[in-house]
Write an enzyme that holds these catalytic residues in place. Sequence first.
Site, PDB file in Angstrom:
ATOM      1  N   HIS A   1     -21.057 -15.253  15.642  1.00  0.00           N
ATOM      2  CA  HIS A   1     -21.910 -14.554  16.615  1.00  0.00           C
ATOM      3  C   HIS A   1     -23.358 -15.014  16.501  1.00  0.00           C
ATOM      4  CE1 HIS A   1     -19.010 -11.519  18.058  1.00  0.00           C
ATOM      5  NE2 HIS A   1     -18.533 -11.535  16.819  1.00  0.00           N
TER       6      HIS A   1
ATOM      7  N   ASP B   1     -12.083 -10.528  20.120  1.00  0.00           N
ATOM      8  CA  ASP B   1     -13.048 -11.597  20.402  1.00  0.00           C
ATOM      9  C   ASP B   1     -12.933 -12.740  19.395  1.00  0.00           C
ATOM     10  OD1 ASP B   1     -14.117 -10.039  18.328  1.00  0.00           O
ATOM     11  OD2 ASP B   1     -16.189 -10.371  18.946  1.00  0.00           O
ATOM     12  N   HIS B   2     -11.832 -12.751  18.647  1.00  0.00           N
ATOM     13  CA  HIS B   2     -11.530 -13.864  17.733  1.00  0.00           C
ATOM     14  C   HIS B   2     -10.129 -14.424  17.949  1.00  0.00           C
ATOM     15  CE1 HIS B   2     -15.113 -13.390  15.052  1.00  0.00           C
ATOM     16  NE2 HIS B   2     -15.136 -12.266  15.720  1.00  0.00           N
TER      17      HIS B   2
ATOM     18  N   ASP C   1     -16.575 -12.739  10.829  1.00  0.00           N
ATOM     19  CA  ASP C   1     -17.592 -11.682  10.896  1.00  0.00           C
ATOM     20  C   ASP C   1     -17.883 -11.070   9.533  1.00  0.00           C
ATOM     21  OD1 ASP C   1     -17.619 -12.134  13.606  1.00  0.00           O
ATOM     22  OD2 ASP C   1     -16.740 -10.210  14.174  1.00  0.00           O
TER      23      ASP C   1
ATOM     24  N   HIS D   1      -9.613  -9.219  15.432  1.00  0.00           N
ATOM     25  CA  HIS D   1     -10.337  -8.659  16.575  1.00  0.00           C
ATOM     26  C   HIS D   1     -10.181  -9.523  17.826  1.00  0.00           C
ATOM     27  CE1 HIS D   1     -13.170  -5.994  13.943  1.00  0.00           C
ATOM     28  NE2 HIS D   1     -12.037  -5.394  14.241  1.00  0.00           N
TER      29      HIS D   1
ATOM     30  N   HIS E   1      -9.708 -13.143  11.461  1.00  0.00           N
ATOM     31  CA  HIS E   1      -9.316 -11.731  11.523  1.00  0.00           C
ATOM     32  C   HIS E   1      -8.822 -11.402  12.917  1.00  0.00           C
ATOM     33  CE1 HIS E   1     -13.478 -11.530  12.941  1.00  0.00           C
ATOM     34  NE2 HIS E   1     -13.332 -10.272  13.295  1.00  0.00           N
TER      35      HIS E   1
ATOM     36  N   HIS F   1     -15.190  -6.043   6.728  1.00  0.00           N
ATOM     37  CA  HIS F   1     -15.296  -5.887   8.183  1.00  0.00           C
ATOM     38  C   HIS F   1     -13.956  -5.406   8.730  1.00  0.00           C
ATOM     39  CE1 HIS F   1     -16.520  -6.671  12.302  1.00  0.00           C
ATOM     40  NE2 HIS F   1     -15.558  -7.566  12.465  1.00  0.00           N
TER      41      HIS F   1
END
Length: 258
Positions: free
Chosen positions: A173, A62-63, A135, A60, A58, A116
Amino acid sequence: MSTTLDIVRIPVLSDNYVWLMREPQSGAVGVIDPAVAAPVLAEAEKRRWKITHVLNTHHHGDHVGGNLEIKQATGCTIVGPRQDRARIPGIDIEVDDGDRYRFGEAEAEVFFVPGHTSGHIAFAFREQQALFCGDTLFALGCGRMFEGTPQQFWTSLSRLRALPDDMRVYCAHEYTQSNARFALTVERDNKLLVERSAAIDTARAKGEATVPSLLGEEKATNPFLRADVPAVQAAVGMAGGDPIAVFAEVRHRKDVFR
């Protein structure tokens, strides 16, 4: 011909995991959800692995934050969700629900799992028993519902739950200890959950990772996969309730849990 995946956990930022994997027969090396580039490039260089792919679940930051730097350094191919192609930096190949993506001699089945985010996907390597779910599904949890609906999210989780118990859940995570604390507020009488929570506390006290987990463990102890289980429904005051509504209630309780 059967093949394996060599999978390495790279902890980055405060609680993210980037996964580096190698398919030994072809030498293909993939990075799943690189939040940042430097630790990933360093780990690959240390192992003398040449990164050939980035797989994104996805959009985001932090990905995908390391996508372009890794691509610039290696010339790799970036694979990501068709539904979210506009938000995946450097995307080369778009995949969607039901696609089968060849990674060297291994093959991933692609699941579209919104909830998400609106474009989230997961990669399930059935033969290698490896599920990269970003996530959508965590050890004892699930992601916050930023862009989806309870119906979408419950449907997504139900589809992942239908995969075999021996699938390893490579989520992104290290949230497991806090997730366990919350899960116990829902199912305090779940013996397997109580035992798992104690084992997680022991592991974290030693600085050990709790991911990957086994999908079979998640089915037995993760409240977000259990909204259709009578004990969970009763625990949130919704005995016999619609699983979508029960899921929404459990997700809301987690959102405000401290």
